[in-house]
Enzyme design. Structure first.
Site, short mmCIF file in Angstrom:
data_model
loop_
_atom_site.label_atom_id
_atom_site.label_comp_id
_atom_site.label_asym_id
_atom_site.label_seq_id
_atom_site.Cartn_x
_atom_site.Cartn_y
_atom_site.Cartn_z
N LYS A 1 11.40 26.15 1.60
CA LYS A 1 11.17 26.06 0.15
C LYS A 1 10.96 24.60 -0.22
O LYS A 1 11.73 23.73 0.19
CB LYS A 1 12.37 26.61 -0.62
CG LYS A 1 12.06 27.00 -2.07
CD LYS A 1 11.30 28.30 -2.13
CE LYS A 1 11.28 28.88 -3.55
NZ LYS A 1 10.54 30.15 -3.61
N THR B 1 12.98 32.49 1.06
CA THR B 1 12.89 31.16 0.46
C THR B 1 13.55 31.13 -0.93
O THR B 1 14.05 30.09 -1.35
CB THR B 1 11.43 30.69 0.35
OG1 THR B 1 10.71 31.53 -0.54
CG2 THR B 1 10.77 30.71 1.72
N PHE C 1 -3.67 -16.58 2.64
CA PHE C 1 -4.26 -15.86 3.77
C PHE C 1 -5.36 -16.74 4.34
O PHE C 1 -6.40 -16.94 3.71
CB PHE C 1 -4.80 -14.51 3.31
CG PHE C 1 -5.19 -13.59 4.43
CD1 PHE C 1 -4.33 -13.36 5.51
CD2 PHE C 1 -6.41 -12.93 4.42
CE1 PHE C 1 -4.69 -12.51 6.54
CE2 PHE C 1 -6.77 -12.07 5.45
CZ PHE C 1 -5.90 -11.87 6.51
N ARG D 1 -2.42 -17.38 -4.01
CA ARG D 1 -2.84 -16.07 -4.50
C ARG D 1 -1.62 -15.31 -4.98
O ARG D 1 -0.47 -15.65 -4.68
CB ARG D 1 -3.55 -15.27 -3.41
CG ARG D 1 -2.66 -14.87 -2.24
CD ARG D 1 -3.37 -13.94 -1.28
NE ARG D 1 -2.47 -13.51 -0.20
CZ ARG D 1 -2.78 -12.57 0.70
NH1 ARG D 1 -3.95 -11.98 0.65
NH2 ARG D 1 -1.91 -12.24 1.64
N HIS E 1 -4.54 -5.89 -5.04
CA HIS E 1 -5.27 -7.13 -5.27
C HIS E 1 -5.29 -7.55 -6.74
O HIS E 1 -5.46 -6.72 -7.64
CB HIS E 1 -6.70 -7.00 -4.76
CG HIS E 1 -6.79 -6.65 -3.31
ND1 HIS E 1 -6.29 -7.46 -2.32
CD2 HIS E 1 -7.30 -5.56 -2.68
CE1 HIS E 1 -6.51 -6.90 -1.14
NE2 HIS E 1 -7.11 -5.74 -1.33
#
Length: 313
Positions: free
Chosen positions: A21, A67, A169, A186, A270
């Site tokens: 379930k 269930t 980066f 950044r 981003h």
């Protein structure tokens, strides 16, 4: 995920089956005599590995645990929990019940996601019965076998964190399709998912302290967040999402010894510098790390798992 006792041979063929379930939503309130109240909201999923192949191949339902019974059991067990407990403890309670109450059930898998309802403060004082909803979810998965073997995992889903500097980066691989410029400045933002497996392998090896798992969850969450941001004044530089992810997982394993493995997924959301230009004027307005265009489609996807050498993933 296939477990060893999940496969049987039927009519000369390997056969796997399970039933359960999903999305059983339950909320529980605990009320102390001093007027202070506690609230949780859980979304429960149950899966039973059981000897009921006859229901599939010969129209015999006698060994099926309905269930609907599973759904009702969730509510009944929540009612029985007169003392406040963690989401992991509730998952263990359910898994133990289904595995030990039915002879045909060999293994129970319980997954629960807990919404982050947090107590509010009014005029600087914690409110006795007021709560607000946070963004992330506390998750758990418990697997309990008839043999007594236990596996407990916990996690966080949707934990959003962002820092406006101390991220870059550089020196990444470049080819003819690479347009991304290198940078040492950044925004770093992610909506992380984390999961970790405990080293406990039986009910008897789990500490009996109330809300032990909740305390550990909060400790792990703090470690992840603190490692991501660094000290409050100067922060910590992130040369890549990959590097930061590894540091976060490593710190969890080094500080929380009952955890055997950590898996982190950190999409790179981003925030692109907004610069306005035309063909004739390449810099009508040039913004310098102060105005950005938020975008999460498409986004980078970074994922890794770190485990102790003795750990079984």
């Amino acid at each position: 995920m296939a477990l060893d006792d999940d496969v049987v041979v039927v009519n000369g063929l390997n056969f796997e089956q399970r039933h359960g379930k999903e999305r059983v939503r339950v909320a529980r309130v605990w009320r102390n005599q001093d007027g202070r109240q506690f609230f949780v909201e859980w979304n429960v999923g149950i899966s039973l590995l059981s000897d009921c192949a006859a229901a599939y191949v010969s129209d015999d339902n006698s060994d099926i645990v309905a269930t609907d019974t599973m759904k009702n059991t969730v509510y009944a067990k929540a009612k029985e929990c007169s003392d406040q407990l963690s989401v992991e403890d509730f998952a263990i309670l359910l898994a133990k019940h289904f595995t030990l109450s039915y002879k045909q059930v060999t293994t129970t898998i319980v997954k629960i996601a807990e919404k982050s309802w947090e107590r509010v403060s009014v005029n600087g004082q914690p409110h006795n019965h007021g709560f607000k909803l946070g963004s992330e979810k506390h998750t758990t998965e418990v697997i309990f076998k008839k043999s007594g073997v236990l596996q407990v995992s916990s996690g966080i889903e949707g934990l959003s964190v962002l820092k406006t500097t101390q991220s870059g980066f550089e020196r990444f691989h470049r080819d003819r399709y690479t347009a991304l410029p290198e940078t040492r400045e950044r925004i770093l933002a992610t909506e992380m998912s984390a999961s970790w497996r405990y080293s406990f392998d039986s009910l008897y090896s789990i500490p009996k302290r109330q809300c032990y798992f909740t305390e550990t969850y909060l400790d792990v969450k703090k470690l992840l967040v603190d490692t991501f941001f660094g000290p409050p004044k100067e922060g910590v530089y992130s040369p890549s999402v990959q590097y930061t992810l590894y540091e976060m997982a490593k710190n969890v394993l080094s500080r929380v010894h009952v955890i055997s493995s950590v898996r982190l997924k950190m999409p790179n959301l981003h925030f692109l510098p907004a610069n306005i230009s035309t063909k004739d004027n390449r810099s009508i307005v040039k913004f310098e790390h102060d105005v950005y265009v938020p975008t999460d489609e498409p986004h980078g996807s970074i994922e890794a798992c770190l485990s102790r050498l003795s750990s079984k993933l």
